[in-house]
Design a protein around this motif. Structure first.
Motif, PDB file in Angstrom:
ATOM      1  N   GLY A  21       2.673  -0.563   9.306  1.00 12.53           N
ATOM      2  CA  GLY A  21       4.051  -0.116   9.478  1.00 12.53           C
ATOM      3  C   GLY A  21       4.293   1.324   9.094  1.00 12.53           C
ATOM      4  O   GLY A  21       5.181   1.973   9.649  1.00 12.53           O
ATOM      5  N   MET A  22       3.521   1.823   8.144  1.00 11.45           N
ATOM      6  CA  MET A  22       3.740   3.186   7.649  1.00 11.45           C
ATOM      7  C   MET A  22       2.404   3.891   7.445  1.00 11.45           C
ATOM      8  O   MET A  22       2.018   4.197   6.311  1.00 11.45           O
ATOM      9  CB  MET A  22       4.510   3.127   6.325  1.00 11.45           C
ATOM     10  CG  MET A  22       5.859   2.462   6.433  1.00 11.45           C
ATOM     11  SD  MET A  22       6.622   2.182   4.833  1.00 11.45           S
ATOM     12  CE  MET A  22       5.809   0.668   4.326  1.00 11.45           C
ATOM     13  N   PRO A  23       1.670   4.160   8.509  1.00  9.43           N
ATOM     14  CA  PRO A  23       0.334   4.747   8.346  1.00  9.43           C
ATOM     15  C   PRO A  23       0.348   6.139   7.710  1.00  9.43           C
ATOM     16  O   PRO A  23      -0.558   6.475   6.949  1.00  9.43           O
ATOM     17  CB  PRO A  23      -0.231   4.790   9.756  1.00  9.43           C
ATOM     18  CG  PRO A  23       0.929   4.662  10.664  1.00  9.43           C
ATOM     19  CD  PRO A  23       1.986   3.920   9.908  1.00  9.43           C
ATOM     20  N   ARG A  24       1.370   6.937   7.977  1.00  6.63           N
ATOM     21  CA  ARG A  24       1.422   8.276   7.367  1.00  6.63           C
ATOM     22  C   ARG A  24       1.599   8.178   5.856  1.00  6.63           C
ATOM     23  O   ARG A  24       0.965   8.916   5.098  1.00  6.63           O
ATOM     24  CB  ARG A  24       2.562   9.099   7.957  1.00  6.63           C
ATOM     25  CG  ARG A  24       2.270   9.598   9.327  1.00  6.63           C
ATOM     26  CD  ARG A  24       3.333  10.544   9.810  1.00  6.63           C
ATOM     27  NE  ARG A  24       3.166  10.740  11.239  1.00  6.63           N
ATOM     28  CZ  ARG A  24       4.129  11.075  12.053  1.00  6.63           C
ATOM     29  NH1 ARG A  24       5.347  11.265  11.594  1.00  6.63           N
ATOM     30  NH2 ARG A  24       3.881  11.233  13.331  1.00  6.63           N
ATOM     31  N   LEU A  25       2.462   7.261   5.428  1.00  5.45           N
ATOM     32  CA  LEU A  25       2.665   7.060   3.997  1.00  5.45           C
ATOM     33  C   LEU A  25       1.374   6.577   3.345  1.00  5.45           C
ATOM     34  O   LEU A  25       0.999   7.062   2.278  1.00  5.45           O
ATOM     35  CB  LEU A  25       3.782   6.047   3.750  1.00  5.45           C
ATOM     36  CG  LEU A  25       4.012   5.642   2.296  1.00  5.45           C
ATOM     37  CD1 LEU A  25       4.466   6.838   1.470  1.00  5.45           C
ATOM     38  CD2 LEU A  25       5.010   4.507   2.216  1.00  5.45           C
ATOM     39  N   ALA A  26       0.681   5.647   3.988  1.00  2.00           N
ATOM     40  CA  ALA A  26      -0.577   5.129   3.442  1.00  2.00           C
ATOM     41  C   ALA A  26      -1.600   6.252   3.311  1.00  2.00           C
ATOM     42  O   ALA A  26      -2.307   6.334   2.303  1.00  2.00           O
ATOM     43  CB  ALA A  26      -1.120   4.013   4.328  1.00  2.00           C
ATOM     44  N   ARG A  27      -1.675   7.124   4.299  1.00  6.02           N
ATOM     45  CA  ARG A  27      -2.624   8.238   4.250  1.00  6.02           C
ATOM     46  C   ARG A  27      -2.266   9.208   3.122  1.00  6.02           C
ATOM     47  O   ARG A  27      -3.132   9.659   2.378  1.00  6.02           O
ATOM     48  CB  ARG A  27      -2.639   8.963   5.592  1.00  6.02           C
ATOM     49  CG  ARG A  27      -3.676  10.057   5.652  1.00  6.02           C
ATOM     50  CD  ARG A  27      -3.855  10.623   7.045  1.00  6.02           C
ATOM     51  NE  ARG A  27      -4.631   9.658   7.809  1.00  6.02           N
ATOM     52  CZ  ARG A  27      -4.243   9.142   8.981  1.00  6.02           C
ATOM     53  NH1 ARG A  27      -3.113   9.505   9.517  1.00  6.02           N
ATOM     54  NH2 ARG A  27      -4.987   8.273   9.620  1.00  6.02           N
ATOM     55  N   ARG A  28      -0.964   9.498   2.964  1.00 10.74           N
ATOM     56  CA  ARG A  28      -0.528  10.396   1.897  1.00 10.74           C
ATOM     57  C   ARG A  28      -0.826   9.806   0.518  1.00 10.74           C
ATOM     58  O   ARG A  28      -1.276  10.508  -0.395  1.00 10.74           O
ATOM     59  CB  ARG A  28       0.970  10.689   2.021  1.00 10.74           C
ATOM     60  CG  ARG A  28       1.249  12.126   2.373  1.00 10.74           C
ATOM     61  CD  ARG A  28       2.710  12.451   2.408  1.00 10.74           C
ATOM     62  NE  ARG A  28       3.388  11.561   3.359  1.00 10.74           N
ATOM     63  CZ  ARG A  28       4.606  11.067   3.184  1.00 10.74           C
ATOM     64  NH1 ARG A  28       5.287  11.362   2.112  1.00 10.74           N
ATOM     65  NH2 ARG A  28       5.149  10.288   4.076  1.00 10.74           N
ATOM     66  N   LEU A  29      -0.565   8.505   0.377  1.00 12.93           N
ATOM     67  CA  LEU A  29      -0.848   7.851  -0.903  1.00 12.93           C
ATOM     68  C   LEU A  29      -2.343   7.878  -1.214  1.00 12.93           C
ATOM     69  O   LEU A  29      -2.736   8.098  -2.362  1.00 12.93           O
ATOM     70  CB  LEU A  29      -0.335   6.416  -0.889  1.00 12.93           C
ATOM     71  CG  LEU A  29       1.181   6.253  -0.905  1.00 12.93           C
ATOM     72  CD1 LEU A  29       1.557   4.792  -0.705  1.00 12.93           C
ATOM     73  CD2 LEU A  29       1.774   6.794  -2.182  1.00 12.93           C
ATOM     74  N   ALA A  30      -3.176   7.659  -0.200  1.00  8.51           N
ATOM     75  CA  ALA A  30      -4.626   7.687  -0.413  1.00  8.51           C
ATOM     76  C   ALA A  30      -5.081   9.080  -0.838  1.00  8.51           C
ATOM     77  O   ALA A  30      -5.951   9.217  -1.708  1.00  8.51           O
ATOM     78  CB  ALA A  30      -5.346   7.256   0.863  1.00  8.51           C
TER      79      ALA A  30
END
Length: 61
Positions: A21-30
């Motif tokens: 649902g939020m791939p950009r957020l997941a990438r930023r968190l990683a």
């Protein structure tokens, strides 16, 4: 044992919601996790475990 498998399934659902649902957020968190010191990651992990145990204890207790 079935409760444990159900809990793992719920973890997968939550992970899927974040990545799907939020791939950009997941990438930023990683990326942010890579920059965090080990002590901060350890503290966050232990805190999450304790909160998880408390939640299970309250619900199943």
């Amino acid at each position: 044992m079935s409760d444990f498998i159900a809990a793992l399934g719920l973890v997968l659902v939550i992970e899927g919601l974040v990545y799907g649902g939020m791939p950009r957020l997941a990438r930023r968190l990683a990326e942010q996790v890579l920059d965090m010191p080990d002590s901060a990651l350890r503290t966050a992990g232990i805190t999450a475990m304790v909160l998880g145990v408390v939640v299970v204890w309250l619900v199943r207790g």
